[in-house]
Structures are given as structure tokens and as C-alpha cells.
Write a protein that holds these residues in place. Structure first.
Motif, PDB file in Angstrom:
ATOM      1  N   GLN A  50       0.834  -1.200   0.000  1.00 62.81           N
ATOM      2  CA  GLN A  50       0.000   0.000   0.000  1.00 62.81           C
ATOM      3  C   GLN A  50       0.870   1.251   0.000  1.00 62.81           C
ATOM      4  N   GLU A  51       1.947   1.233   0.781  1.00 63.21           N
ATOM      5  CA  GLU A  51       2.855   2.379   0.805  1.00 63.21           C
ATOM      6  C   GLU A  51       3.492   2.605  -0.562  1.00 63.21           C
ATOM      7  N   ASN A  54       1.004   4.136  -2.798  1.00 60.32           N
ATOM      8  CA  ASN A  54       0.841   5.566  -2.483  1.00 60.32           C
ATOM      9  C   ASN A  54       1.979   6.396  -3.055  1.00 60.32           C
ATOM     10  N   ASN A  57       1.494   6.729  -6.719  1.00 64.16           N
ATOM     11  CA  ASN A  57       0.440   7.711  -6.996  1.00 64.16           C
ATOM     12  C   ASN A  57       0.962   9.132  -6.818  1.00 64.16           C
ATOM     13  N   GLN A  58       1.712   9.343  -5.760  1.00 60.21           N
ATOM     14  CA  GLN A  58       2.262  10.680  -5.525  1.00 60.21           C
ATOM     15  C   GLN A  58       3.219  11.078  -6.645  1.00 60.21           C
ATOM     16  N   ASN A  83      -2.037  16.354  -2.631  1.00 63.39           N
ATOM     17  CA  ASN A  83      -1.607  15.435  -1.576  1.00 63.39           C
ATOM     18  C   ASN A  83      -2.651  15.346  -0.467  1.00 63.39           C
ATOM     19  N   ILE A  86      -5.387  13.167  -1.754  1.00 62.23           N
ATOM     20  CA  ILE A  86      -4.954  11.761  -1.774  1.00 62.23           C
ATOM     21  C   ILE A  86      -5.027  11.165  -0.373  1.00 62.23           C
ATOM     22  N   ARG A  87      -4.566  11.914   0.616  1.00 63.70           N
ATOM     23  CA  ARG A  87      -4.625  11.410   1.988  1.00 63.70           C
ATOM     24  C   ARG A  87      -6.070  11.144   2.400  1.00 63.70           C
ATOM     25  N   ASP A  90      -7.231   8.023   0.638  1.00 63.22           N
ATOM     26  CA  ASP A  90      -6.624   6.850   1.277  1.00 63.22           C
ATOM     27  C   ASP A  90      -7.327   6.513   2.579  1.00 63.22           C
TER      28      ASP A  90
END
Length: 98
Positions: A50-51, A54, A57-58, A83, A86-87, A90
Motif C-alpha cells: 500500500q505504501e 501511495n 500515486n504521488q 496530496n 490523496i490522503r 486513502d
């Protein structure tokens, strides 16, 4: 005399059976511990995946922002806003998975 020999054999069998039962119990404990460790490691791998997702994606968002924004001030502001989105996304995904 024959009874003594049979009694000795029976005691020997009983001792062997006790040892086998002890080994079996030990093996089951080790198996349970190994299964717990496997579950922990699987969760860790999922977390790392998952990290990584992420971060990818970033990275993609940064590329998009850089192509969209012309000057540095707009780029930084757009990056921060994206960002933040996105957070939040998530968090929503994590909430839905639970």
C-alpha cells in the motif's frame, strides 16, 4: 518371568508414547507460532504494498502537476492540495476496507 518382560515392554511403550505426545505438543506450539508470524508478515507485506502504491500515486501526481502548472508557486500549492486529497481518499479506502 514372562510377565516381567511384558510389563517392561508395556512401560517402554508407555514412555515412548509420552515422549511422542510431548513432541507432538511442542510441534503444535511451534506451528501455531509460525502461523502467527506468517499472518504478521502477510499484513506487513500488504502494508508495504500500500505504501508503494501511495508513493507511485504521488509520483504520478507530481508529474501531472509539473506539466499542468507553469510557475513554481502554483505548482507547490497544487501539489499540497492534491496530496491532501490523496490522503483523504486513502483514509476513505482504509475505512471501507475495515
Amino acid at each position: 518371568m514372562a510377565k516381567d518382560k511384558q510389563l517392561q515392554q508395556l512401560q517402554s511403550i508407555e514412555d515412548k508414547l509420552r515422549k511422542l505426545l510431548a513432541k507432538h505438543a511442542d510441534a503444535q506450539q511451534r506451528l501455531a507460532k509460525a502461523q502467527e508470524e506468517v499472518k504478521f508478515l502477510e499484513a506487513l507485506v500488504e502494508e508495504r504494498d500500500q505504501e508503494i502504491k501511495n508513493f507511485k500515486n504521488q509520483e504520478n501526481i507530481v508529474k501531472i502537476v509539473e506539466t499542468m502548472a507553469g510557475n513554481t508557486a502554483n505548482t507547490t500549492e497544487l501539489k499540497l492540495k492534491l496530496n491532501e486529497y490523496i490522503r483523504e481518499i486513502d483514509k476513505c479506502i482504509a475505512y471501507l476496507q475495515d
